[in-house]
Design a protein around this motif. Structure first.
Motif, PDB file in Angstrom:
ATOM      1  N   ASN A 437      -3.028  -1.190  -2.193  1.00  0.00           N
ATOM      2  CA  ASN A 437      -1.616  -1.183  -2.593  1.00  0.00           C
ATOM      3  C   ASN A 437      -0.686  -1.059  -1.397  1.00  0.00           C
ATOM      4  OD1 ASN A 437      -3.327  -0.358  -4.818  1.00  0.00           O
ATOM      5  ND2 ASN A 437      -1.458   0.072  -5.976  1.00  0.00           N
ATOM      6  N   ILE A 440       1.413  -4.048  -0.417  1.00  0.00           N
ATOM      7  CA  ILE A 440       2.551  -4.477  -1.232  1.00  0.00           C
ATOM      8  C   ILE A 440       3.824  -4.007  -0.542  1.00  0.00           C
ATOM      9  CG2 ILE A 440       3.664  -4.301  -3.497  1.00  0.00           C
ATOM     10  CD1 ILE A 440       0.839  -3.690  -4.627  1.00  0.00           C
ATOM     11  N   ILE A 450       3.762  -6.689 -10.064  1.00  0.00           N
ATOM     12  CA  ILE A 450       3.479  -7.712  -9.057  1.00  0.00           C
ATOM     13  C   ILE A 450       2.980  -8.972  -9.751  1.00  0.00           C
ATOM     14  CG2 ILE A 450       2.937  -5.967  -7.314  1.00  0.00           C
ATOM     15  CD1 ILE A 450      -0.033  -6.655  -7.674  1.00  0.00           C
ATOM     16  N   GLU A 454      -0.327 -12.323  -6.224  1.00  0.00           N
ATOM     17  CA  GLU A 454      -0.389 -11.224  -5.256  1.00  0.00           C
ATOM     18  C   GLU A 454      -1.565 -10.302  -5.570  1.00  0.00           C
ATOM     19  OE1 GLU A 454       2.596  -7.997  -3.109  1.00  0.00           O
ATOM     20  OE2 GLU A 454       3.226  -9.015  -4.946  1.00  0.00           O
TER      21      GLU A 454
END
Length: 562
Positions: A437, A440, A450, A454
């Motif tokens: 994560n 991101i 998301i 992705e």
């Protein structure tokens, strides 16, 4: 909150408020009224109902202690705060305004003199006279229904459902912008459908906010419906009320306002803590196709992001995280709880400081000792910290040279990713995983939705779903299949739903760390989790561990305390 002074009923704590902080209106929540506007959220304590699993249990169940705690804001304080923060208005939320009706109405009158909008969140259970008195002083209201039958109201200590629906009708007829929220418990579909039919008879344009029940307080997990079941219910509701939304369901598309003509999104929102939402993109009150939406007021071009634990009912969860530490230290007295809570509120600790310390493993242990000192329980604090530190250090030492598998952490649906800096990710890293994560590049609270592409690019080998608002393993795999989320974790069945409140918000996170370590490195760890949990619960709660009694509360151990 009231007493009889010999001549009539008067307030015990007139013109005093417990807390106030600026929030985006969607966190109250209000969805069709001045989207994105900043309001000063205020509260007192107390409620006229007693509902199982109350999200505001702290402000309701501890009213006597909190009201007398010495933390008080005056009407003048609130008006100055609203001006200092450039708020569009003031909203009474978190507890019910009926608990402080004269005080709130006096605030409303003065706020309107300063051209501020005024609103509230209320259960609507009040006399006709009170509803008429209130409606002359507010611009908007979120009325929280308990159901559509008298039985649903008797479960909360009331007599019948009729007063709440009468309040909705009176407010709507008086020109107040009304939105309605309703709790959806497992098996309670007809309660919600019945409410929708009764609302449609008042006005089909009233937005209905379906609050997927999350078991706080003394409620059990068996009352919590799945996100899938809640989404299916919303689909049915739109045949009765076109504006039905779903809360407490991270990753759902049912918080977004779609144009009824061309079906394109006009006001995109995403999950923002219990009972809350937040704008997630551009907000338009009229679609590009020309269709106007039933939204009152212009959308705010700048989205306000609340700091730390601020924003709607996230504040009550912040106070409960403090309570979770105190509970493990053996602090049970109402006066002690109220004193420490009031310190947290008065010093502003509930904002960024508490949030940052709660999201750092080592800082968390310092926080435990901080509250142990405030409570005069230093020895209990050292015992708790030693228990946690011994197991934390053991895990960290065993994974120093271990391969680090790619781990993704979701909340609710798989495409709602927890923030890069969240505590759950720190647990993954301490247990010898790579927290994907972190790749991101944006954040929400507690995370962001998301796109499928992705998620696939992150290629997680393991997928965990938060214990706070989770999905079953079966539902997660189903979602991955339906959305073609072909990643190693789903392909190989390495999908896990964390135990409630074992990975954030409570000292029980040490049990979550051991659980994750067992999963990621079975060659290095063989913690007997049930035995570890039983030791923890006996030492720090005075009760044996019983998994079947768990719920989503941070402070409650999930079973009756001795």
């Amino acid at each position: 909150m009231y007493r009889h002074d010999g001549t009539g009923i008067v307030e015990r704590f007139p013109d005093t408020f417990l807390a106030a902080f600026p929030v985006a209106i969607e966190t109250l929540p209000m969805l069709h009224f001045f989207p994105g506007a900043k309001f000063l959220q205020v509260c007192t304590v107390g409620c006229n109902l007693s509902c199982g699993g109350c999200v505001s249990e702290i402000l309701v169940g501890h009213a006597e202690s909190l009201a007398a705690s010495g933390t008080a804001l005056t009407t003048g304080d609130l008006l100055r705060l609203a001006a200092d923060h450039a708020c569009t208005g003031i909203a009474f939320a978190l507890n019910d305004p009926i608990a402080s009706l004269p005080t709130f109405c006096r605030l409303a009158e003065r706020a309107r003199e300063q051209r501020l909008l005024v609103g509230c969140s209320t259960n609507g259970y009040m006399t006709e006279a009170s509803a008429l008195y209130l409606r002359e002083r507010i611009d908007f209201a979120n009325v929280g229904l308990k159901g559509s039958t008298d039985a649903s109201y008797r479960a909360c200590g009331a007599k019948s459902a009729a007063p709440a629906y009468r309040t909705i009708r009176l407010l709507h007829e008086g020109g107040v912008h009304v939105e309605v929220s309703i709790v959806y418990r497992r098996g309670g579909e007809e309660e919600v459908m019945g409410a929708a039919r009764m609302l449609a008879a008042i006005s089909p344009h009233i937005p209905l906010q379906v609050m997927r029940f999350v078991p706080f307080g003394d409620a059990g997990l068996g009352e919590e419906p799945t996100i899938y079941a809640s989404e299916e219910l919303c689909d049915r509701l739109r045949n009765i009320l076109p504006w039905a939304y779903l809360f407490n369901s991270p990753g759902t598309a049912n918080l977004t306002t779609f144009c009824p003509a061309c079906k394109k999104p006009c006001i995109e929102r995403e999950f923002f803590g219990p009972m809350g939402a937040h704008l997630a993109g551009e907000a338009r009150t009229a679609c590009a196709c020309g269709h106007a939406l039933p939204v009152r007021g212009a959308a705010n071009p700048e989205v306000f992001y609340e700091p730390g634990m601020m924003g709607g009912y996230r504040a009550t969860r912040g106070l409960e995280m403090v309570w979770a530490i105190l509970a493990c230290l053996g602090v049970e007295g109402q006066a002690d709880l109220a004193r420490i809570w009031s310190e947290v509120l008065r010093t502003g600790m509930l904002g960024k400081e508490l949030h940052d310390r709660m999201n750092n493993i080592d800082a968390y242990l310092d926080l435990v000792m901080d509250f142990a000192h405030r409570a005069g329980r230093e020895e209990a604090g050292r015992e708790l910290c030693t228990y946690i530190r011994e197991r934390l250090d053991f895990v960290r030492e065993r994974v120093v040279d271990a391969p680090r598998p790619r781990v993704y952490y979701a909340m609710g649906h798989p495409l709602f990713a927890l923030n890069p800096g969240r505590f759950e990710g720190k647990l993954v890293e301490a247990a010898g995983g790579t927290y994907v994560n972190r790749a991101i590049g944006r954040e929400g609270k507690p995370g962001v939705s998301i796109p499928r592409e992705e998620f696939i690019a992150l290629a997680p080998e393991y997928l965990f779903t938060s214990g706070f608002l989770t999905s079953t393993v079966e539902d997660t795999l189903r979602y991955c299949a339906e959305h073609n989320l072909d990643v190693p974790a789903a392909r190989n069945g390495r999908v896990y739903a964390m135990h409630p409140s074992w990975d954030f918000g409570s000292p029980r996170w040490i049990l979550g760390l051991m659980t994750i370590a067992n999963v990621l490195h079975p060659d290095r760890f063989a913690f007997r989790i049930d035995e570890e949990a039983d030791e923890f619960y006996r030492r720090f709660y005075g009760v044996p561990y019983r998994a079947s009694a768990a719920n989503r509360s941070f402070a409650h151990p999930g079973t009756e305390r001795r």
